[in-house]
Motif scaffolding. Sequence first.
Motif, PDB file in Angstrom:
ATOM      1  N   MET A  80       0.846  -1.183   0.000  1.00 31.70           N
ATOM      2  CA  MET A  80       0.000   0.000   0.000  1.00 31.70           C
ATOM      3  C   MET A  80       0.889   1.242   0.000  1.00 31.70           C
ATOM      4  SD  MET A  80      -3.221   0.684   0.108  1.00 31.70           S
ATOM      5  CE  MET A  80      -4.407   1.890   0.587  1.00 31.70           C
ATOM      6  N   LEU A  81       0.616   2.227  -0.835  1.00 27.45           N
ATOM      7  CA  LEU A  81       1.440   3.411  -0.905  1.00 27.45           C
ATOM      8  C   LEU A  81       1.149   4.352   0.250  1.00 27.45           C
ATOM      9  CD1 LEU A  81       1.302   4.283  -4.695  1.00 27.45           C
ATOM     10  CD2 LEU A  81       3.065   3.067  -3.462  1.00 27.45           C
ATOM     11  N   SER A  82       2.098   5.201   0.531  1.00 34.40           N
ATOM     12  CA  SER A  82       1.932   6.181   1.591  1.00 34.40           C
ATOM     13  C   SER A  82       0.814   7.147   1.257  1.00 34.40           C
ATOM     14  CB  SER A  82       3.245   6.954   1.758  1.00 34.40           C
ATOM     15  OG  SER A  82       3.047   8.103   2.552  1.00 34.40           O
ATOM     16  N   PRO A  83       0.093   7.704   2.257  1.00 35.73           N
ATOM     17  CA  PRO A  83      -0.991   8.657   2.001  1.00 35.73           C
ATOM     18  C   PRO A  83      -0.537   9.893   1.237  1.00 35.73           C
ATOM     19  CG  PRO A  83      -1.129   7.811   4.243  1.00 35.73           C
ATOM     20  CD  PRO A  83       0.159   7.307   3.665  1.00 35.73           C
ATOM     21  N   ARG A  84       0.761  10.220   1.248  1.00 38.96           N
ATOM     22  CA  ARG A  84       1.205  11.410   0.516  1.00 38.96           C
ATOM     23  C   ARG A  84       1.011  11.254  -0.977  1.00 38.96           C
ATOM     24  NH1 ARG A  84       5.942   8.742   1.750  1.00 38.96           N
ATOM     25  NH2 ARG A  84       7.371   8.330   0.018  1.00 38.96           N
ATOM     26  N   PHE A  85       0.758  10.008  -1.447  1.00 35.57           N
ATOM     27  CA  PHE A  85       0.602   9.763  -2.862  1.00 35.57           C
ATOM     28  C   PHE A  85      -0.847   9.889  -3.319  1.00 35.57           C
ATOM     29  CE2 PHE A  85       4.543   6.902  -2.601  1.00 35.57           C
ATOM     30  CZ  PHE A  85       5.367   7.995  -2.862  1.00 35.57           C
ATOM     31  N   LEU A  86      -1.759  10.186  -2.428  1.00 32.93           N
ATOM     32  CA  LEU A  86      -3.168  10.232  -2.815  1.00 32.93           C
ATOM     33  C   LEU A  86      -3.402  11.310  -3.859  1.00 32.93           C
ATOM     34  CD1 LEU A  86      -5.025   9.860   0.598  1.00 32.93           C
ATOM     35  CD2 LEU A  86      -4.807   8.183  -1.199  1.00 32.93           C
ATOM     36  N   LEU A  87      -4.112  10.941  -4.913  1.00 23.19           N
ATOM     37  CA  LEU A  87      -4.533  11.906  -5.924  1.00 23.19           C
ATOM     38  C   LEU A  87      -5.923  12.423  -5.609  1.00 23.19           C
ATOM     39  CD1 LEU A  87      -3.299  10.168  -9.177  1.00 23.19           C
ATOM     40  CD2 LEU A  87      -2.151  11.842  -7.753  1.00 23.19           C
ATOM     41  N   ALA A 122       6.586   6.249 -19.130  1.00 23.57           N
ATOM     42  CA  ALA A 122       6.450   5.366 -17.972  1.00 23.57           C
ATOM     43  C   ALA A 122       5.709   6.097 -16.857  1.00 23.57           C
ATOM     44  CB  ALA A 122       7.828   4.910 -17.494  1.00 23.57           C
ATOM     45  N   LYS A 123       4.934   5.346 -16.105  1.00 21.69           N
ATOM     46  CA  LYS A 123       4.187   5.898 -14.972  1.00 21.69           C
ATOM     47  C   LYS A 123       4.653   5.223 -13.681  1.00 21.69           C
ATOM     48  CE  LYS A 123       1.325   8.484 -17.430  1.00 21.69           C
ATOM     49  NZ  LYS A 123      -0.137   8.314 -17.339  1.00 21.69           N
ATOM     50  N   THR A 124       4.397   5.879 -12.568  1.00 18.83           N
ATOM     51  CA  THR A 124       4.689   5.298 -11.268  1.00 18.83           C
ATOM     52  C   THR A 124       3.383   4.859 -10.611  1.00 18.83           C
ATOM     53  OG1 THR A 124       4.519   7.417 -10.108  1.00 18.83           O
ATOM     54  CG2 THR A 124       6.688   6.804 -10.990  1.00 18.83           C
ATOM     55  N   SER A 141      -6.425   5.778 -14.917  1.00 19.72           N
ATOM     56  CA  SER A 141      -5.549   6.770 -14.281  1.00 19.72           C
ATOM     57  C   SER A 141      -4.092   6.500 -14.647  1.00 19.72           C
ATOM     58  CB  SER A 141      -5.727   6.723 -12.762  1.00 19.72           C
ATOM     59  OG  SER A 141      -7.052   7.039 -12.400  1.00 19.72           O
ATOM     60  N   HIS A 142      -3.742   5.215 -14.758  1.00 20.04           N
ATOM     61  CA  HIS A 142      -2.379   4.850 -15.145  1.00 20.04           C
ATOM     62  C   HIS A 142      -2.081   5.247 -16.592  1.00 20.04           C
ATOM     63  CE1 HIS A 142       1.309   2.478 -15.456  1.00 20.04           C
ATOM     64  NE2 HIS A 142       0.830   2.007 -16.590  1.00 20.04           N
ATOM     65  N   LEU A 188       5.249   0.563 -16.345  1.00 22.05           N
ATOM     66  CA  LEU A 188       5.262   0.954 -14.936  1.00 22.05           C
ATOM     67  C   LEU A 188       6.704   1.004 -14.446  1.00 22.05           C
ATOM     68  CD1 LEU A 188       3.592   1.547 -12.360  1.00 22.05           C
ATOM     69  CD2 LEU A 188       3.646  -0.911 -11.897  1.00 22.05           C
ATOM     70  N   LYS A 189       7.078   2.125 -13.861  1.00 23.90           N
ATOM     71  CA  LYS A 189       8.435   2.300 -13.345  1.00 23.90           C
ATOM     72  C   LYS A 189       8.367   2.402 -11.828  1.00 23.90           C
ATOM     73  CE  LYS A 189      12.519   5.257 -13.657  1.00 23.90           C
ATOM     74  NZ  LYS A 189      13.083   6.511 -14.224  1.00 23.90           N
ATOM     75  N   PRO A 190       8.775   1.344 -11.117  1.00 26.53           N
ATOM     76  CA  PRO A 190       8.757   1.405  -9.655  1.00 26.53           C
ATOM     77  C   PRO A 190       9.641   2.529  -9.133  1.00 26.53           C
ATOM     78  CG  PRO A 190       9.071  -0.854 -10.417  1.00 26.53           C
ATOM     79  CD  PRO A 190       9.238   0.033 -11.607  1.00 26.53           C
ATOM     80  N   ASP A 191       9.156   3.232  -8.113  1.00 29.20           N
ATOM     81  CA  ASP A 191       9.884   4.348  -7.524  1.00 29.20           C
ATOM     82  C   ASP A 191      10.264   3.994  -6.091  1.00 29.20           C
ATOM     83  OD1 ASP A 191      10.954   6.759  -6.855  1.00 29.20           O
ATOM     84  OD2 ASP A 191       9.055   7.842  -6.771  1.00 29.20           O
TER      85      ASP A 191
END
Length: 425
Positions: A1-8, A77-79, A127-128, A216-219
Amino acid sequence: MLSPRFLLLRSAASLASRSLCTGGSSKHGRAPDMAEVRNRLREIVGASTNWSDHQQAMAERASLSSMLAKSQNDLPAKTMKDSFLEVHLPLGSEPQLREKYLTYHNTVRFGRILEDLDSLAVLISYSHTYNPALRRSPLSIVTALVDKIDMRQHIIYPDCDIKFTGHVTWVGKTSIEAKMHMSQYRDGAYAPVLDATFVMVARDPENKRAAFVNPLKPDGPEEEKIFQEGEANKSRRVELSTASLLKVAPTDEERKVVHSLFLNTLDTKTVSFRSRILPPNSVWMEDAKLKGLEICHPQERNIFNRIFGGFLMRKAYELGWANACSYGGCRPRLVAVDDILFQKPVEIGSLLFLSSQVCYTQGQYIQVRVHSEVLDPLTRQHNTTNVFHFTFASDRDVPNIIPMTYGESMLYLDGKRHFNQTVES
């Protein structure tokens, strides 16, 4: 699960409680609900809520083919944070919405949750692949497979707000894996309810051939780990498909299981291969079926003018649940959903036949397989469209299911495989 700072799309990080079952909204905004998710999907592809306008819009989508990428290398590429979404289902704060999700026994209709997960998975995939230069997406993104839905909490309260979050976790050339998490607001916090993994495929505007999607490019190491899990999921799916009982013979261990079942049904008085008797506390597989029929009306269409995959999942789940309920003699709880394969789209106007079969039992557990096929009323052709697998648990031990024919024995082994996969995961 990604951190909440990534919420769009999100409400405020701190949710003030209006009640024990209502997650409060931020004064700066709120996360979208499911109605907004579906409205957004219609905007992305240019669909209409009006049937006649919708048909025209779908016909016009063919002109978008020129916008498709010629190769995946042509796409940026997307993250994972690019596709991260948060969506709310305000059952606690909107009583009128609650009616749609309510059962007679004051529980949540899980079939409705399946519909919502399907819509969210499509929007996550769009969205991706989002291109700000295009007004409408030329891609037709549809559900190919529900890989897994694991229940982490077996009680879903009908009067408490629900939150869905999810993002893309793995991408092939034309396919996308999306993972989603559902939680429910109760006693001042959101508690996890389920985890779901969907596999989506991208097609051309007319939904006739595969189309490329953004890589997809993992960050960072966290995303790299998630991506590798997606790679492992793909390898597992290929392995399971290769070992399908429709393609290869059962293993030695499985042959012994089938032979043992056969021996347990022989009549010792006659000592004949033809004379079969039902062991105590058992049910013949032939007697553990439940069937249904749906007429596919335009109301259940998706944004591409076919029958909505979530609707198919809801109907299959409800039939499978009813079969497990009648078999076990009590209201069963869902343990897992896995390996729902969407083989062919269901056209509007088709007759949809659903056939539910209890195919494996162990203790309190009931494995149910639902097969769906469509009949074209004009050509009278039958085609399999979906196969669904559900694992239910009763509050007591259930009768043993016993196959009689070789075909039923293969269904039994297939059900056993799915059950073991659920237990081991």
